[in-house]
Design a protein around this motif. Structure first.
Motif, PDB file in Angstrom:
ATOM      1  N   PRO A 501       0.826  -1.227   0.000  1.00  0.00           N
ATOM      2  CA  PRO A 501       0.000   0.000   0.000  1.00  0.00           C
ATOM      3  C   PRO A 501       0.848   1.260   0.000  1.00  0.00           C
ATOM      4  N   GLU A 502       2.001   1.226   0.665  1.00  0.00           N
ATOM      5  CA  GLU A 502       2.883   2.391   0.674  1.00  0.00           C
ATOM      6  C   GLU A 502       3.410   2.687  -0.727  1.00  0.00           C
ATOM      7  N   ASP A 503       3.765   1.632  -1.484  1.00  0.00           N
ATOM      8  CA  ASP A 503       4.228   1.818  -2.859  1.00  0.00           C
ATOM      9  C   ASP A 503       3.144   2.479  -3.701  1.00  0.00           C
ATOM     10  N   VAL A 504       1.941   1.932  -3.624  1.00  0.00           N
ATOM     11  CA  VAL A 504       0.845   2.432  -4.456  1.00  0.00           C
ATOM     12  C   VAL A 504       0.502   3.872  -4.086  1.00  0.00           C
ATOM     13  N   ALA A 505       0.598   4.191  -2.785  1.00  0.00           N
ATOM     14  CA  ALA A 505       0.328   5.560  -2.364  1.00  0.00           C
ATOM     15  C   ALA A 505       1.353   6.530  -2.929  1.00  0.00           C
ATOM     16  N   GLY A 506       2.566   6.032  -3.181  1.00  0.00           N
ATOM     17  CA  GLY A 506       3.616   6.860  -3.772  1.00  0.00           C
ATOM     18  C   GLY A 506       3.596   6.874  -5.287  1.00  0.00           C
ATOM     19  N   THR A 507       2.621   6.264  -5.927  1.00  0.00           N
ATOM     20  CA  THR A 507       2.358   6.161  -7.362  1.00  0.00           C
ATOM     21  C   THR A 507       3.169   5.038  -8.009  1.00  0.00           C
ATOM     22  N   VAL A 508       2.419   4.081  -8.507  1.00  0.00           N
ATOM     23  CA  VAL A 508       2.969   2.990  -9.307  1.00  0.00           C
ATOM     24  C   VAL A 508       2.292   3.037 -10.663  1.00  0.00           C
ATOM     25  N   TRP A 509       3.094   3.031 -11.711  1.00  0.00           N
ATOM     26  CA  TRP A 509       2.545   2.963 -13.066  1.00  0.00           C
ATOM     27  C   TRP A 509       2.825   1.588 -13.666  1.00  0.00           C
ATOM     28  N   LEU A 510       1.805   0.987 -14.240  1.00  0.00           N
ATOM     29  CA  LEU A 510       2.018  -0.121 -15.167  1.00  0.00           C
ATOM     30  C   LEU A 510       2.516   0.482 -16.463  1.00  0.00           C
ATOM     31  N   THR A 511       3.612  -0.053 -17.020  1.00  0.00           N
ATOM     32  CA  THR A 511       4.130   0.464 -18.284  1.00  0.00           C
ATOM     33  C   THR A 511       4.083  -0.617 -19.357  1.00  0.00           C
ATOM     34  N   ALA A 512       3.814  -0.203 -20.568  1.00  0.00           N
ATOM     35  CA  ALA A 512       3.835  -1.092 -21.738  1.00  0.00           C
ATOM     36  C   ALA A 512       4.674  -0.419 -22.811  1.00  0.00           C
ATOM     37  N   ASN A 513       5.840  -0.962 -23.068  1.00  0.00           N
ATOM     38  CA  ASN A 513       6.671  -0.466 -24.162  1.00  0.00           C
ATOM     39  C   ASN A 513       6.245  -1.221 -25.416  1.00  0.00           C
ATOM     40  N   VAL A 514       5.367  -0.596 -26.188  1.00  0.00           N
ATOM     41  CA  VAL A 514       4.842  -1.201 -27.424  1.00  0.00           C
ATOM     42  C   VAL A 514       5.803  -0.785 -28.536  1.00  0.00           C
ATOM     43  N   TRP A 515       6.704  -1.689 -28.888  1.00  0.00           N
ATOM     44  CA  TRP A 515       7.848  -1.328 -29.723  1.00  0.00           C
ATOM     45  C   TRP A 515       7.456  -0.680 -31.041  1.00  0.00           C
ATOM     46  N   ASN A 516       6.364  -1.108 -31.626  1.00  0.00           N
ATOM     47  CA  ASN A 516       5.917  -0.568 -32.908  1.00  0.00           C
ATOM     48  C   ASN A 516       4.758   0.401 -32.706  1.00  0.00           C
ATOM     49  N   LEU A 609       6.056   4.392 -25.223  1.00  0.00           N
ATOM     50  CA  LEU A 609       5.809   3.877 -23.877  1.00  0.00           C
ATOM     51  C   LEU A 609       4.433   4.354 -23.418  1.00  0.00           C
ATOM     52  N   TRP A 610       3.615   3.399 -23.011  1.00  0.00           N
ATOM     53  CA  TRP A 610       2.299   3.700 -22.451  1.00  0.00           C
ATOM     54  C   TRP A 610       2.316   3.379 -20.952  1.00  0.00           C
ATOM     55  N   ARG A 611       1.467   4.073 -20.186  1.00  0.00           N
ATOM     56  CA  ARG A 611       1.422   3.793 -18.757  1.00  0.00           C
ATOM     57  C   ARG A 611       0.010   4.004 -18.205  1.00  0.00           C
ATOM     58  N   MET A 612      -0.225   3.409 -17.050  1.00  0.00           N
ATOM     59  CA  MET A 612      -1.498   3.542 -16.341  1.00  0.00           C
ATOM     60  C   MET A 612      -1.202   3.511 -14.846  1.00  0.00           C
ATOM     61  N   GLU A 613      -1.749   4.475 -14.098  1.00  0.00           N
ATOM     62  CA  GLU A 613      -1.540   4.485 -12.656  1.00  0.00           C
ATOM     63  C   GLU A 613      -2.324   3.342 -12.020  1.00  0.00           C
ATOM     64  N   MET A 614      -1.667   2.595 -11.159  1.00  0.00           N
ATOM     65  CA  MET A 614      -2.297   1.444 -10.529  1.00  0.00           C
ATOM     66  C   MET A 614      -3.311   1.897  -9.483  1.00  0.00           C
ATOM     67  N   PRO A 615      -4.459   1.211  -9.419  1.00  0.00           N
ATOM     68  CA  PRO A 615      -5.491   1.577  -8.437  1.00  0.00           C
ATOM     69  C   PRO A 615      -4.982   1.420  -7.010  1.00  0.00           C
ATOM     70  N   ALA A 616      -5.514   2.240  -6.109  1.00  0.00           N
ATOM     71  CA  ALA A 616      -5.083   2.216  -4.709  1.00  0.00           C
ATOM     72  C   ALA A 616      -5.831   1.177  -3.888  1.00  0.00           C
ATOM     73  N   ASP A 617      -6.906   0.612  -4.435  1.00  0.00           N
ATOM     74  CA  ASP A 617      -7.757  -0.281  -3.639  1.00  0.00           C
ATOM     75  C   ASP A 617      -7.620  -1.749  -4.029  1.00  0.00           C
ATOM     76  N   LEU A 618      -6.500  -2.145  -4.578  1.00  0.00           N
ATOM     77  CA  LEU A 618      -6.327  -3.539  -4.971  1.00  0.00           C
ATOM     78  C   LEU A 618      -6.253  -4.425  -3.730  1.00  0.00           C
ATOM     79  N   PRO A 619      -6.952  -5.540  -3.710  1.00  0.00           N
ATOM     80  CA  PRO A 619      -6.866  -6.450  -2.548  1.00  0.00           C
ATOM     81  C   PRO A 619      -5.515  -7.143  -2.485  1.00  0.00           C
ATOM     82  N   MET A 620      -5.154  -7.584  -1.270  1.00  0.00           N
ATOM     83  CA  MET A 620      -3.916  -8.320  -1.114  1.00  0.00           C
ATOM     84  C   MET A 620      -3.999  -9.635  -1.883  1.00  0.00           C
ATOM     85  N   GLY A 621      -2.855 -10.083  -2.382  1.00  0.00           N
ATOM     86  CA  GLY A 621      -2.814 -11.344  -3.110  1.00  0.00           C
ATOM     87  C   GLY A 621      -2.096 -11.202  -4.426  1.00  0.00           C
ATOM     88  N   THR A 622      -2.286 -12.207  -5.278  1.00  0.00           N
ATOM     89  CA  THR A 622      -1.612 -12.266  -6.580  1.00  0.00           C
ATOM     90  C   THR A 622      -2.599 -11.908  -7.674  1.00  0.00           C
TER      91      THR A 622
END
Length: 664
Positions: A501-516, A609-622
């Motif tokens: 939760p501390e990481d997500v509160a500090g902003t985590v982006w999912l990134t997709a480097n779509v080469w083409n 490079l594309w990105r999306m900020e990860m939601p703050a309310d994700l449940p614990m787990g995989t």
């Protein structure tokens, strides 16, 4: 495709198997011959000859072999077309290359490596100065006739072309890297409809003696090899631009030329001026051209070539696709603020191509950039006088990646992720009529792998900032002494696929480097069975400047660039030059502690490079995220990444606390 002759795709069947006799292995290209040169003409003011249908397929014009009408022939300045009987005539000048523009539905012969034979160099006394790679040998008096053979093969509207930027091997070892990564991957492609291989310059890494071996290697693809002259292909010891490509011309062929396939006209330019002079002075590093103590190159199309280009276009129907091939980009993202690495007279070229279907392909930057029509970056207007692009400009990636830097991957070749985060690779370009479709291929990867997924976490940004600051100080020649030991390595990078939760509160982006990826690419992410969420391109290409730094870096490729273990390779009995590793004219890297790549080589900026900020309310787990990229033509590519949400970050190393009593 209707034809009674063997065409290139069919010839691949024979080329796929090497034929071994008493001599070296070779590929069967079906139509191997030279041009037909007849007699000598002292003090000739006109060069003349016939373009003929080579029914005998021996390259020599026979009495019963008819001329071919309407074919463009050029002396590298003027352009004419053949008459009804196939004849042509052009003015003569010293140091010219007379060539034919292969028309659609016809093939010119090749040599045993598949290098097309459609030209004749005229430099009576040869290169006027001694060059280390030989220059152009004296050609003597002009022939009485230069006849160009070709065979009728039939029209085709759809075909593929293999294209790539900088292969750039500086050594025989690096030629082996090209062979084992890129060439092997090309041979795994369906080449049944392929008509050509195009190398977009920096085919070599300054050593032109390697070029014959290189051409022999790529002959196994069974495709004609069209090469563009780059800034690592010229004669570095030439004192004038007029002769800086002479060794290239002797070993390969023309440094600029044109040919047709299907409904496309390919125009290969040499836009590397070396050495440049005061006429090249300008912003973005061009001031070095006006400095008599500097010997550098500049990106510009010479006046002679511009006259030639106008002649080619004047004789080309306006509905044909114009495919510009050149080494230095017309414009680029990565060097948008640097003049010498873009093309001075681009505005004039755009004007010449106005209203025509067109596309530009280049190399040079060791990045893959699909710069679509309508895109622009801030530096372009100042550097080359253009803003929004009228047609796509593609920088084709590099089989050498970031100059063969990096540790060895699965196939024993350097990972070499390039500055925009693209892996070493090449393009498969599909031409349907006058519509091109560009696909990127990562060397050694499945064809449908088109992106790299990662997470930009606070831990990644802190780690990156720490090691990048050290790297920049290390690379600064004027900096005071810097520790040879980096402050951190990739081992210190916190697991970016495990978040708290501390990481997500500090902003985590999912990134997709779509080469083409480009302006028209849509990218979506889906966490588990949740809704499809749009990802945002980090560069809108709407007139802004380049965004660089930890926030804009590619967290997939950067860790692979920032700790390179090959620096530390040493041996007690090995060759002294096999300690650490060599790049760039024998420059040595190590032996030393593992180091990062040089700061300018790192993927801290990217146009795809594309990105999306990860939601703050994700449940614990995989969790599993699936990312889908949709190209403008409807092609879809999907990849996934697994990550964990945990209340706190677990201890990363072997925990021996429960073993201590037993060991005692």
């Amino acid at each position: 495709m209707t034809t009674s002759f063997i065409r290139w795709p069919a010839a691949r069947i024979a080329a796929a198997t090497l034929l071994v006799g008493s001599g070296p292995a070779f590929a069967d290209f079906g139509y191997v011959a030279n041009i037909d040169v007849q007699g000598k003409a002292e003090n000739a003011e006109t060069v003349a000859g016939v373009v003929f249908h080579d029914l005998s397929r021996d390259g020599v014009m026979q009495d019963d072999e008819p001329g071919v009408a309407g074919v463009m022939v050029t002396n590298g300045r003027e352009v004419t077309t053949t008459g009804q009987d196939g004849t042509y005539a052009l003015p003569v000048y010293d140091n010219m290359t007379v060539s034919v523009v292969e028309p659609a539905a016809w093939d010119v012969p090749t040599d045993e490596n598949g290098v097309p034979q459609f030209f004749y160099h005229h430099l009576p006394d040869g290169t006027p100065e001694a060059l280390r790679y030989g220059g152009l040998a004296p050609t003597g008096p002009l022939p009485e006739a230069i006849n160009f053979p070709m065979i009728r093969t039939g029209a085709t509207d759809s075909f593929d072309c293999v294209m790539m930027g900088d292969t750039q091997p500086y050594s025989n070892t690096e030629i082996g890297h090209v062979r084992d990564a890129t060439l092997d991957t090309i041979l795994g492609e369906d080449l049944s409809e392929a008509e050509c291989i195009v190398m977009l310059g920096d085919v070599m890494g300054d050593d032109l003696s390697l070029l014959p071996r290189f051409m022999s290697l790529f002959s196994v693809a069974g495709l004609p090899q069209y090469y563009v002259h780059g800034n690592h292909d010229f004669d570095f010891d030439a004192t004038t631009d007029e002769h800086s490509a002479d060794s290239w011309r002797q070993i390969y062929g023309p440094n600029y030329y044109a040919f047709e396939i299907g409904q496309a006209t390919f125009i290969a330019l040499d836009n590397v001026v070396y050495p440049c002079g005061p006429e090249d002075d300008g912003p973005g590093g061009r001031d070095a051209c006006a400095d008599p103590t500097e010997t550098v190159y500049n990106g510009r199309v010479t006046d002679r070539q511009m006259e030639w280009l106008a002649g080619i276009l004047d004789n080309t129907p306006e509905d044909r696709l114009i495919v510009m091939l050149h080494h230095i980009p017309f414009v680029s993202f990565i060097d948008s603020n640097t003049g010498r690495h873009q093309t001075d007279n681009l505005a004039e070229i755009h004007e010449m191509l106005a209203g025509r279907p067109a596309i530009s392909f280049s190399g040079h930057t060791h990045t893959f950039e699909y710069l679509d029509a309508g895109e622009w970056y801030r530096g372009w207007e100042e550097q080359v006088g253009v803003t929004r692009l009228p047609f796509p400009h593609v920088i084709g990636g590099a089989p050498s990646g970031n100059w063969y830097f990096g540790d060895l991957g699965f196939d024993g070749t350097p990972l070499s992720f390039a500055r925009g985060g693209t892996p070493p690779g090449f393009m498969m370009v599909r031409f349907d009529g006058n519509e091109p479709t560009v696909e990127f291929r990562a060397a050694g990867q499945p064809a449908d792998r088109q992106m790299a997924l990662a997470f930009n976490t606070p831990g990644f940004r802190d780690w990156f900032t720490t090691i990048m600051n050290w790297t920049e100080r290390r690379d600064d020649e004027e900096a005071e002494s810097v520790s040879e030991m980096p402050p951190v390595t990739v081992n210190d990078l916190p697991d970016t696929r495990l978040m708290t939760p501390e990481d997500v509160a500090g902003t985590v982006w999912l990134t997709a480097n779509v080469w083409n990826g480009g302006r028209g690419t849509e990218v979506f992410a889906q966490i588990g069975d949740g809704p499809r969420m749009p990802m945002e391109r980090t560069q809108a290409a709407n007139g802004e400047d380049v965004l660089a730094g930890a926030e804009w870096a590619d967290p997939f490729s950067v860790p692979r660039q920032m700790t390179v273990g090959r620096y530390a390779w040493q041996s007690t009995e090995g060759d002294p030059r096999a300690q650490g590793f060599e790049l760039w004219q024998g420059s040595d890297f190590g032996p030393a502690t593992p180091q990062s790549a040089q700061s300018w080589m790192v993927a801290d900026q990217s146009p795809h490079l594309w990105r999306m900020e990860m939601p703050a309310d994700l449940p614990m787990g995989t969790h599993v995220i699936r990312v889908t990229a949709i190209q403008p033509d409807g092609r879809e590519f999907t990849d996934h990444i697994t990550f964990e949400m945990r209340e706190e970050r677990p201890f990363p190393y072997w925990d021996d606390t429960l073993w201590q009593d037993a060991s005692n």
